[in-house]
Design a protein around this motif. Sequence first.
Motif, PDB file in Angstrom:
ATOM      1  N   ALA A 132       6.548  -4.768  10.783  1.00  0.00           N
ATOM      2  CA  ALA A 132       7.063  -4.637   9.413  1.00  0.00           C
ATOM      3  C   ALA A 132       8.082  -5.733   9.125  1.00  0.00           C
ATOM      4  CB  ALA A 132       7.670  -3.263   9.219  1.00  0.00           C
ATOM      5  N   GLU A 133       8.943  -5.987  10.114  1.00  0.00           N
ATOM      6  CA  GLU A 133       9.977  -7.002   9.928  1.00  0.00           C
ATOM      7  C   GLU A 133       9.356  -8.380   9.741  1.00  0.00           C
ATOM      8  OE1 GLU A 133      13.859  -8.257  12.502  1.00  0.00           O
ATOM      9  OE2 GLU A 133      13.161  -6.178  12.595  1.00  0.00           O
ATOM     10  N   ARG A 134       8.344  -8.676  10.563  1.00  0.00           N
ATOM     11  CA  ARG A 134       7.704  -9.981  10.508  1.00  0.00           C
ATOM     12  C   ARG A 134       7.046 -10.211   9.143  1.00  0.00           C
ATOM     13  NH1 ARG A 134       3.696 -10.050  14.975  1.00  0.00           N
ATOM     14  NH2 ARG A 134       5.502  -9.779  16.319  1.00  0.00           N
ATOM     15  N   PHE A 135       6.608  -9.138   8.497  1.00  0.00           N
ATOM     16  CA  PHE A 135       5.924  -9.277   7.207  1.00  0.00           C
ATOM     17  C   PHE A 135       6.797  -8.812   6.033  1.00  0.00           C
ATOM     18  CE2 PHE A 135       2.560  -9.591  10.266  1.00  0.00           C
ATOM     19  CZ  PHE A 135       1.695 -10.493   9.711  1.00  0.00           C
ATOM     20  N   HIS A 136       8.106  -8.788   6.244  1.00  0.00           N
ATOM     21  CA  HIS A 136       9.082  -8.464   5.192  1.00  0.00           C
ATOM     22  C   HIS A 136       8.820  -7.101   4.565  1.00  0.00           C
ATOM     23  CE1 HIS A 136      10.260 -12.684   5.523  1.00  0.00           C
ATOM     24  NE2 HIS A 136       8.970 -12.964   5.499  1.00  0.00           N
ATOM     25  N   LEU A 137       8.505  -6.117   5.390  1.00  0.00           N
ATOM     26  CA  LEU A 137       8.194  -4.784   4.869  1.00  0.00           C
ATOM     27  C   LEU A 137       9.107  -3.706   5.464  1.00  0.00           C
ATOM     28  CD1 LEU A 137       4.332  -5.129   5.227  1.00  0.00           C
ATOM     29  CD2 LEU A 137       5.513  -4.911   3.050  1.00  0.00           C
ATOM     30  N   SER A 138      10.176  -4.152   6.146  1.00  0.00           N
ATOM     31  CA  SER A 138      11.013  -3.200   6.882  1.00  0.00           C
ATOM     32  C   SER A 138      11.554  -2.082   5.999  1.00  0.00           C
ATOM     33  CB  SER A 138      12.188  -3.923   7.525  1.00  0.00           C
ATOM     34  OG  SER A 138      11.714  -4.764   8.527  1.00  0.00           O
ATOM     35  N   GLY A 139      12.001  -2.434   4.784  1.00  0.00           N
ATOM     36  CA  GLY A 139      12.633  -1.429   3.931  1.00  0.00           C
ATOM     37  C   GLY A 139      11.657  -0.432   3.344  1.00  0.00           C
ATOM     38  N   ALA A 140      10.356  -0.718   3.456  1.00  0.00           N
ATOM     39  CA  ALA A 140       9.371   0.077   2.720  1.00  0.00           C
ATOM     40  C   ALA A 140       8.473   0.894   3.643  1.00  0.00           C
ATOM     41  CB  ALA A 140       8.516  -0.841   1.860  1.00  0.00           C
ATOM     42  N   LEU A 141       8.879   1.040   4.929  1.00  0.00           N
ATOM     43  CA  LEU A 141       7.964   1.649   5.909  1.00  0.00           C
ATOM     44  C   LEU A 141       7.437   3.009   5.488  1.00  0.00           C
ATOM     45  CD1 LEU A 141       9.205   0.901   9.521  1.00  0.00           C
ATOM     46  CD2 LEU A 141       6.935   0.569   8.575  1.00  0.00           C
ATOM     47  N   ASP A 142       8.289   3.826   4.840  1.00  0.00           N
ATOM     48  CA  ASP A 142       7.834   5.170   4.509  1.00  0.00           C
ATOM     49  C   ASP A 142       7.500   5.330   3.033  1.00  0.00           C
ATOM     50  OD1 ASP A 142       7.861   6.446   7.119  1.00  0.00           O
ATOM     51  OD2 ASP A 142       9.996   6.001   7.082  1.00  0.00           O
ATOM     52  N   GLU A 143       7.301   4.197   2.351  1.00  0.00           N
ATOM     53  CA  GLU A 143       6.833   4.251   0.960  1.00  0.00           C
ATOM     54  C   GLU A 143       5.309   4.238   0.950  1.00  0.00           C
ATOM     55  OE1 GLU A 143       8.682   2.624  -2.076  1.00  0.00           O
ATOM     56  OE2 GLU A 143      10.641   2.478  -1.124  1.00  0.00           O
ATOM     57  N   ASN A 144       4.746   4.748  -0.131  1.00  0.00           N
ATOM     58  CA  ASN A 144       3.297   4.675  -0.273  1.00  0.00           C
ATOM     59  C   ASN A 144       2.893   3.234  -0.550  1.00  0.00           C
ATOM     60  OD1 ASN A 144       2.866   7.333   0.210  1.00  0.00           O
ATOM     61  ND2 ASN A 144       2.723   7.913  -1.933  1.00  0.00           N
TER      62      ASN A 144
END
Lengths: 266, 331
Positions: free
Chosen positions: A134-146
């Motif tokens: 997630a971090e590598r693809f800039h998605l860390s903050g959104a892990l539990d979002e749909n």
Amino acid sequence: MTTLLTAEAVSVRFGGLQALDEIDLTLAENEFLGLVGPNGAGKTTALDVLSGRRRPSGGTVRFRGDDVTGQRSWQLARRGLVRTFQANMMFESRTVRDHIRLGIQAANGPGAFRTLLRTFGRDVGRGAEVETIAERFHLSGALDENADELPFGSQRLLGIAMSVTACTVFPGVLLLDEPLAGMNDVEMSRALDIFATLRERGFSILMIEHNMAAVSRAADRLYVFDRGRNLAEGPPEVVLADPDVMSAYLGADLDGSELPQWTGGV
Amino acid sequence: MTETISPPEPGTARGRRRRRIPVPRLPLRFALPLAIVLVAVAPLVFADAYRLRVATAAGLLAILALAMNLLIGGPGEISFAHGGFYGVGAYVLGILTVGNTLSFWPALLVATAAGTAVGVAVGIPALRTRTLSFAIATLGMGLFLANVFGGWTSVTGGSVGLANIPRAPLDGIPVPGSIFVQSGVRQFYLVWLVVLVVLVLNVVVLRGGFGNVLKSIKRSEVLVESLGFRPGFYRLATFAFSAGLAALAGGMYAQYISFVGPDNFTIFTAFNAIVVVAIGGLGNAWGTVATAIVLTVVPEYLHALDDYRVVVFAVLLFVVLRVRAALGWRT
């Protein structure tokens, strides 16, 4: 450089429409290819054939020297050829974590029995691996979002994250269908950085893209398709200066003699 | 008053996201011991043979509904053939134990395996279709299997059925409830033990990695396949597994009632299981078991209403679905 993926005289016919007419294409190891052309040129159809989603009506597809014509996309994915999709194709009301978890599961072995056995073990969705990806693809903050509620740019990155994670055979091939469409400048530069990193890791990339500036900066070579045929091929600066290519994009010869006539109503 | 058109909030598509109350999820390590205790003390609470019979019947419905829940909660398909698989389990167990060909436990195993095999045979053609077409394809298979049960007289006994099916050999096993009631308490424990096992299987499979693949397949087979999974194989494996569990439920039913006849294994049997899963929350194993209990117990109190019971059920279904929608529980 060794050739990884080739299309030899690949044709696809939909009823009366010749979507692809004896297309040739080669992708060498660690190469970054751009595939451009006007709408309806057959770019996505070519990608569907290369990724095994569509069986060609003629021609041969080779991957690592083997004839893989007509193999299904799951077979090609297991051999190290993965793709992303043009539309934002996310699993509806499933979280980003679920998506990345699916990629990891594919990497651990996509067979049903193995997946069932692993189901009774540790949950990969809760491990550190998900966070790292997630971090590598800039998605860390959104892990539990749909995932289907993310901005389009993040959805594209998640799609790439999933396919790249699933690809465990190296050197892998990544086919991208308009990955930059709908991205803002920040997202686009992030995506291009990610592509550069993937190449350093040994991936070969084929990218369909309408953004000429981005594709000519990123790609080593460009293929231009027009009306299901190869129109031009070569380094970006050479191809884009080609008069045939320019006319294909303008829809007429440069002198304007064959500009389409407007015959419709208002 | 001025209104400004604002761009979508970050993190949302088109900026329209409703706040949802999350579906309550108790981890298995808390919920399972609780359920085991409840099952263990239940015969002490309703210490009479009639209530115990109702509770056992609830357990039998729960096993069949849990089999259906796996299919609906995973790949999201609805099967009307499950009444037939339930029947395959019941008849195979009945035929094997009535003729003393096998003793109970191996016969139950063979019955489950037979249901799985029939599930594969039905699944291979039927799974070429999806959703509504799949429901209709399985409807045909369900009707066919019901006809086999009624018509293959030399094997199934035809419309007369099979009687005197021996019960599971449980006598002599010491159980706590037997201090209070003798009759039926071991059957109650056996059936509910199977319920708990199938329940745990449901929860683990649907919440775990296998369920993640299934739920993804339900949404986009193309995307799942592009990662190297074979969606068709996953769907077939799940359908066969679900059919096997339905056959297990049928075997349990046959030995408990000691009789099988063709009327008990129709498409309406499958329909009942679908209703239980629908009220229970489409993929919610605990909700499925709770609904199986409610839908077995409530009619017992409504005998006076006779056929108007159906109205009560309709209202109940409506209320449950309304409440779920109000809470924003999507499935």
